[in-house]
Design an enzyme around this catalytic site. Structure first.
Site, PDB file in Angstrom:
ATOM      1  N   ARG A  76       0.803  -1.223   0.058  1.00  0.00           N
ATOM      2  CA  ARG A  76       0.039  -0.118  -0.043  1.00  0.00           C
ATOM      3  C   ARG A  76       0.626   1.114  -0.057  1.00  0.00           C
ATOM      4  O   ARG A  76       0.488   2.297  -0.590  1.00  0.00           O
ATOM      5  CB  ARG A  76      -1.052  -0.026   1.353  1.00  0.00           C
ATOM      6  CG  ARG A  76      -1.875  -1.051   1.204  1.00  0.00           C
ATOM      7  CD  ARG A  76      -2.987  -1.067   2.302  1.00  0.00           C
ATOM      8  NE  ARG A  76      -4.001  -2.371   2.289  1.00  0.00           N
ATOM      9  CZ  ARG A  76      -4.951  -2.233   3.072  1.00  0.00           C
ATOM     10  NH1 ARG A  76      -5.352  -1.280   3.929  1.00  0.00           N
ATOM     11  NH2 ARG A  76      -5.691  -3.261   3.112  1.00  0.00           N
TER      12      ARG A  76
ATOM     13  N   ASP B  84     -15.534   8.485  10.263  1.00  0.00           N
ATOM     14  CA  ASP B  84     -14.712   7.523   9.593  1.00  0.00           C
ATOM     15  C   ASP B  84     -13.192   8.526   9.890  1.00  0.00           C
ATOM     16  O   ASP B  84     -13.103   9.348   9.538  1.00  0.00           O
ATOM     17  CB  ASP B  84     -14.749   6.884   8.364  1.00  0.00           C
ATOM     18  CG  ASP B  84     -14.058   5.650   8.476  1.00  0.00           C
ATOM     19  OD1 ASP B  84     -14.716   4.502   8.417  1.00  0.00           O
ATOM     20  OD2 ASP B  84     -12.790   5.606   7.868  1.00  0.00           O
TER      21      ASP B  84
END
Length: 281
Positions: free
Chosen positions: A46, A151
Protein backbone atom coordinates in the site's frame (compact mmCIF):
# COMPACT_ATOMS: atom_id res chain seq x y z
CA UNK A 1 7.28 -12.14 11.52
CA UNK A 2 7.23 -11.48 7.80
CA UNK A 3 10.49 -11.35 5.91
CA UNK A 4 11.75 -7.90 4.91
CA UNK A 5 10.75 -6.65 1.50
CA UNK A 6 13.91 -6.06 -0.48
CA UNK A 7 14.92 -3.79 -3.32
CA UNK A 8 14.47 -6.72 -5.68
CA UNK A 9 10.69 -6.22 -5.45
CA UNK A 10 8.80 -5.05 -8.51
CA UNK A 11 8.60 -1.50 -7.21
CA UNK A 12 12.25 -1.35 -6.22
CA UNK A 13 11.82 0.30 -2.79
CA UNK A 14 13.91 -1.23 0.02
CA UNK A 15 11.64 -1.71 3.06
CA UNK A 16 13.49 -2.64 6.23
CA UNK A 17 12.26 -3.81 9.61
CA UNK A 18 13.07 -0.32 10.90
CA UNK A 19 10.74 1.16 8.29
CA UNK A 20 7.97 -1.23 9.31
CA UNK A 21 8.46 -0.43 13.01
CA UNK A 22 8.08 3.26 12.19
CA UNK A 23 4.74 2.54 10.48
CA UNK A 24 3.53 0.41 13.38
CA UNK A 25 4.44 3.08 15.96
CA UNK A 26 2.94 5.90 13.89
CA UNK A 27 -0.40 4.16 13.39
CA UNK A 28 -0.63 3.10 17.01
CA UNK A 29 0.17 6.57 18.35
CA UNK A 30 -1.94 8.52 15.86
CA UNK A 31 -4.97 6.27 15.45
CA UNK A 32 -4.83 3.48 18.02
CA UNK A 33 -4.65 0.89 15.22
CA UNK A 34 -2.27 -1.98 15.96
CA UNK A 35 -0.64 -3.46 12.86
CA UNK A 36 0.47 -7.05 13.42
CA UNK A 37 3.88 -8.20 12.23
CA UNK A 38 2.20 -10.40 9.62
CA UNK A 39 0.86 -7.24 7.94
CA UNK A 40 4.31 -6.16 6.76
CA UNK A 41 3.84 -7.22 3.13
CA UNK A 42 0.42 -5.56 3.01
CA UNK A 43 1.86 -2.34 4.45
CA UNK A 44 4.66 -2.35 1.90
CA UNK A 45 2.28 -2.86 -1.02
CA UNK A 46 0.00 0.00 0.00
CA UNK A 47 2.78 2.44 0.84
CA UNK A 48 4.76 1.65 -2.32
CA UNK A 49 1.83 3.17 -4.22
CA UNK A 50 2.19 6.30 -2.11
CA UNK A 51 5.85 6.55 -3.04
CA UNK A 52 5.03 6.23 -6.73
CA UNK A 53 2.29 8.85 -6.42
CA UNK A 54 4.49 11.40 -4.66
CA UNK A 55 7.62 10.64 -6.66
CA UNK A 56 9.90 10.28 -3.64
CA UNK A 57 12.89 7.98 -3.99
CA UNK A 58 12.69 5.88 -0.83
CA UNK A 59 10.81 5.22 2.39
CA UNK A 60 13.01 7.50 4.49
CA UNK A 61 12.14 10.46 2.29
CA UNK A 62 8.47 9.47 2.26
CA UNK A 63 8.26 9.25 6.05
CA UNK A 64 9.91 12.67 6.28
CA UNK A 65 7.17 13.98 3.96
CA UNK A 66 4.47 12.38 6.11
CA UNK A 67 5.83 14.05 9.23
CA UNK A 68 5.90 17.54 7.72
CA UNK A 69 2.82 17.48 5.47
CA UNK A 70 -0.66 17.32 7.00
CA UNK A 71 -2.18 16.31 3.65
CA UNK A 72 0.26 13.46 3.17
CA UNK A 73 -0.30 12.32 6.75
CA UNK A 74 -3.98 11.93 5.88
CA UNK A 75 -3.11 10.04 2.67
CA UNK A 76 -0.73 7.79 4.64
CA UNK A 77 -3.43 6.89 7.16
CA UNK A 78 -6.00 6.40 4.39
CA UNK A 79 -3.67 3.95 2.65
CA UNK A 80 -3.35 1.79 5.75
CA UNK A 81 -6.97 1.84 6.89
CA UNK A 82 -8.94 -1.33 6.21
CA UNK A 83 -12.54 -0.76 5.10
CA UNK A 84 -14.81 -3.78 4.87
CA UNK A 85 -18.54 -3.30 5.09
CA UNK A 86 -21.88 -4.15 3.50
CA UNK A 87 -25.56 -3.27 3.78
CA UNK A 88 -27.38 -5.01 6.64
CA UNK A 89 -24.24 -6.69 7.93
CA UNK A 90 -25.21 -8.53 11.14
CA UNK A 91 -28.91 -8.18 10.39
CA UNK A 92 -30.00 -8.83 14.00
CA UNK A 93 -28.79 -5.36 15.00
CA UNK A 94 -31.13 -3.72 12.52
CA UNK A 95 -34.00 -6.01 13.45
CA UNK A 96 -33.55 -4.81 17.03
CA UNK A 97 -33.57 -1.21 15.83
CA UNK A 98 -36.75 -1.83 13.83
CA UNK A 99 -38.74 -3.89 16.33
CA UNK A 100 -37.48 -2.69 19.71
CA UNK A 101 -35.85 0.73 19.64
CA UNK A 102 -38.03 2.53 17.11
CA UNK A 103 -41.33 1.43 18.76
CA UNK A 104 -39.96 2.55 22.14
CA UNK A 105 -39.08 5.99 20.79
CA UNK A 106 -42.45 6.32 19.09
CA UNK A 107 -44.51 5.11 22.07
CA UNK A 108 -42.94 7.55 24.50
CA UNK A 109 -43.25 10.34 21.89
CA UNK A 110 -39.56 11.10 22.05
CA UNK A 111 -39.11 14.27 20.00
CA UNK A 112 -35.39 13.94 19.29
CA UNK A 113 -33.20 10.95 18.40
CA UNK A 114 -29.44 11.08 18.01
CA UNK A 115 -27.41 8.16 16.65
CA UNK A 116 -23.79 7.60 15.68
CA UNK A 117 -22.17 5.26 13.17
CA UNK A 118 -18.52 5.24 14.32
CA UNK A 119 -16.36 3.74 11.59
CA UNK A 120 -18.90 4.20 8.80
CA UNK A 121 -16.51 3.31 5.95
CA UNK A 122 -18.13 3.81 2.53
CA UNK A 123 -21.56 4.45 4.04
CA UNK A 124 -23.37 1.11 3.94
CA UNK A 125 -23.94 1.07 7.71
CA UNK A 126 -25.40 4.59 8.11
CA UNK A 127 -27.60 4.18 5.03
CA UNK A 128 -28.79 0.84 6.40
CA UNK A 129 -29.74 2.57 9.65
CA UNK A 130 -31.42 5.42 7.79
CA UNK A 131 -33.37 3.07 5.51
CA UNK A 132 -34.72 1.23 8.57
CA UNK A 133 -35.72 4.57 10.10
CA UNK A 134 -37.44 5.56 6.85
CA UNK A 135 -39.19 2.21 6.55
CA UNK A 136 -40.71 2.64 10.03
CA UNK A 137 -41.92 6.21 9.74
CA UNK A 138 -39.07 7.93 11.56
CA UNK A 139 -38.09 10.29 8.74
CA UNK A 140 -40.14 13.21 7.47
CA UNK A 141 -42.43 13.51 10.47
CA UNK A 142 -42.34 15.58 13.65
CA UNK A 143 -39.46 13.72 15.26
CA UNK A 144 -36.01 15.36 15.04
CA UNK A 145 -33.74 12.51 13.90
CA UNK A 146 -30.04 12.86 13.15
CA UNK A 147 -27.32 10.33 12.42
CA UNK A 148 -23.64 11.21 12.73
CA UNK A 149 -21.42 9.00 10.54
CA UNK A 150 -17.66 9.22 11.05
CA UNK A 151 -14.53 7.54 9.78
CA UNK A 152 -10.80 8.09 9.93
CA UNK A 153 -10.40 7.61 6.16
CA UNK A 154 -11.31 10.72 4.13
CA UNK A 155 -11.49 8.79 0.86
CA UNK A 156 -14.25 6.44 2.00
CA UNK A 157 -16.17 9.41 3.40
CA UNK A 158 -16.29 10.92 -0.10
CA UNK A 159 -17.92 7.73 -1.36
CA UNK A 160 -20.28 7.63 1.60
CA UNK A 161 -21.47 11.21 1.25
CA UNK A 162 -22.31 10.60 -2.42
CA UNK A 163 -24.51 7.63 -1.49
CA UNK A 164 -24.28 5.82 -4.83
CA UNK A 165 -23.76 2.06 -5.02
CA UNK A 166 -23.68 -0.73 -7.60
CA UNK A 167 -26.61 -3.03 -8.18
CA UNK A 168 -24.73 -6.06 -6.86
CA UNK A 169 -24.07 -4.26 -3.55
CA UNK A 170 -27.65 -3.07 -3.16
CA UNK A 171 -28.96 -6.62 -3.67
CA UNK A 172 -28.19 -7.23 0.02
CA UNK A 173 -30.87 -4.70 1.06
CA UNK A 174 -34.22 -6.31 2.04
CA UNK A 175 -37.06 -5.29 -0.29
CA UNK A 176 -39.03 -3.61 2.50
CA UNK A 177 -36.22 -1.09 2.94
CA UNK A 178 -35.03 -0.75 -0.65
CA UNK A 179 -38.05 1.17 -1.95
CA UNK A 180 -38.29 3.74 0.89
CA UNK A 181 -34.55 4.29 0.93
CA UNK A 182 -33.08 4.12 -2.57
CA UNK A 183 -33.62 5.16 -6.18
CA UNK A 184 -32.54 3.10 -9.20
CA UNK A 185 -30.55 4.91 -11.85
CA UNK A 186 -31.70 5.30 -15.45
CA UNK A 187 -29.93 5.09 -18.78
CA UNK A 188 -26.18 4.75 -18.40
CA UNK A 189 -26.71 4.66 -14.62
CA UNK A 190 -29.22 1.80 -14.65
CA UNK A 191 -26.80 -0.46 -12.74
CA UNK A 192 -26.53 2.04 -9.89
CA UNK A 193 -28.68 2.88 -6.87
CA UNK A 194 -28.57 6.12 -4.90
CA UNK A 195 -29.73 6.80 -1.37
CA UNK A 196 -32.78 9.06 -1.40
CA UNK A 197 -32.43 12.68 -0.37
CA UNK A 198 -34.50 12.02 2.76
CA UNK A 199 -31.86 9.57 3.98
CA UNK A 200 -28.92 11.78 3.08
CA UNK A 201 -30.51 14.77 4.79
CA UNK A 202 -30.46 13.15 8.24
CA UNK A 203 -26.82 11.97 8.00
CA UNK A 204 -23.74 14.08 8.64
CA UNK A 205 -20.53 12.50 7.36
CA UNK A 206 -17.43 13.73 9.15
CA UNK A 207 -13.78 12.71 9.48
CA UNK A 208 -13.02 11.72 13.06
CA UNK A 209 -10.17 9.97 14.84
CA UNK A 210 -11.65 7.91 17.67
CA UNK A 211 -8.51 8.61 19.69
CA UNK A 212 -9.02 12.37 19.37
CA UNK A 213 -11.65 14.81 20.55
CA UNK A 214 -15.32 14.01 20.03
CA UNK A 215 -17.18 17.24 19.20
CA UNK A 216 -20.60 15.80 20.00
CA UNK A 217 -23.24 18.27 21.19
CA UNK A 218 -25.79 15.69 22.34
CA UNK A 219 -25.87 12.36 24.14
CA UNK A 220 -26.48 9.45 21.80
CA UNK A 221 -29.53 7.19 21.86
CA UNK A 222 -27.59 4.55 19.91
CA UNK A 223 -23.96 4.07 18.90
CA UNK A 224 -22.88 1.59 16.24
CA UNK A 225 -19.16 0.82 16.47
CA UNK A 226 -18.92 -2.58 14.86
CA UNK A 227 -15.78 -4.42 13.77
CA UNK A 228 -13.65 -1.36 14.42
CA UNK A 229 -12.14 -2.07 17.82
CA UNK A 230 -10.65 -5.37 16.60
CA UNK A 231 -7.87 -3.26 15.08
CA UNK A 232 -7.00 -1.70 18.46
CA UNK A 233 -5.00 -3.00 21.37
CA UNK A 234 -7.04 -4.24 24.34
CA UNK A 235 -6.23 -1.21 26.48
CA UNK A 236 -7.47 1.13 23.75
CA UNK A 237 -10.61 -0.97 23.31
CA UNK A 238 -11.48 -0.60 26.99
CA UNK A 239 -10.79 3.12 26.90
CA UNK A 240 -13.14 3.48 23.92
CA UNK A 241 -15.91 1.45 25.56
CA UNK A 242 -15.74 3.77 28.58
CA UNK A 243 -15.95 6.82 26.30
CA UNK A 244 -18.92 5.32 24.46
CA UNK A 245 -20.63 4.70 27.81
CA UNK A 246 -20.17 8.35 28.75
CA UNK A 247 -21.46 9.48 25.34
CA UNK A 248 -24.64 7.40 25.50
CA UNK A 249 -27.85 8.77 26.96
CA UNK A 250 -29.28 6.76 29.88
CA UNK A 251 -30.77 3.63 28.36
CA UNK A 252 -28.86 4.18 25.11
CA UNK A 253 -27.71 1.16 23.10
CA UNK A 254 -24.16 0.26 22.08
CA UNK A 255 -23.81 -2.06 19.08
CA UNK A 256 -20.40 -3.70 18.58
CA UNK A 257 -18.95 -6.39 16.31
CA UNK A 258 -19.49 -10.12 16.74
CA UNK A 259 -15.87 -10.69 17.79
CA UNK A 260 -15.72 -7.72 20.17
CA UNK A 261 -16.61 -7.37 23.86
CA UNK A 262 -16.97 -4.72 26.56
CA UNK A 263 -14.63 -6.33 29.13
CA UNK A 264 -14.44 -4.58 32.48
CA UNK A 265 -17.32 -2.23 31.58
CA UNK A 266 -19.79 -5.12 31.83
CA UNK A 267 -21.22 -3.78 35.10
CA UNK A 268 -22.17 -0.51 33.37
CA UNK A 269 -24.35 -2.15 30.71
CA UNK A 270 -27.21 -4.60 30.46
CA UNK A 271 -26.22 -7.32 27.99
CA UNK A 272 -29.07 -7.69 25.47
CA UNK A 273 -27.36 -10.49 23.56
CA UNK A 274 -25.96 -10.53 20.03
CA UNK A 275 -23.33 -7.87 20.94
CA UNK A 276 -25.92 -5.28 21.96
CA UNK A 277 -25.60 -3.45 25.26
CA UNK A 278 -27.91 -0.99 27.03
CA UNK A 279 -26.40 1.69 29.25
CA UNK A 280 -27.75 1.23 32.75
CA UNK A 281 -29.85 4.13 33.97
Amino acid sequence: MSAPVSSSSASGYPFSQTHFKFVQAFMLNETGISLADKKKSMVYGRLARCLRRTGVANFDDYFALVEKSADERVAFINALTTNKTQFFRERHHFDFLAHQLIPQWQQRKQNRVRMWSAGCSTGEEPYTIASVLAGHGMIGGQMDVHLLATDLDTQVLNTASNGTYSLEVVNTIPSEYLKPGFLKGKGIKQDLFKAKRALRDIISFKQLNLKGDWPHKHAMDAIFCRNVMIYFERETQQWLIERFWRQLAPGGILFIGHSEGIGKMADKFDNLGHTMYRKRE
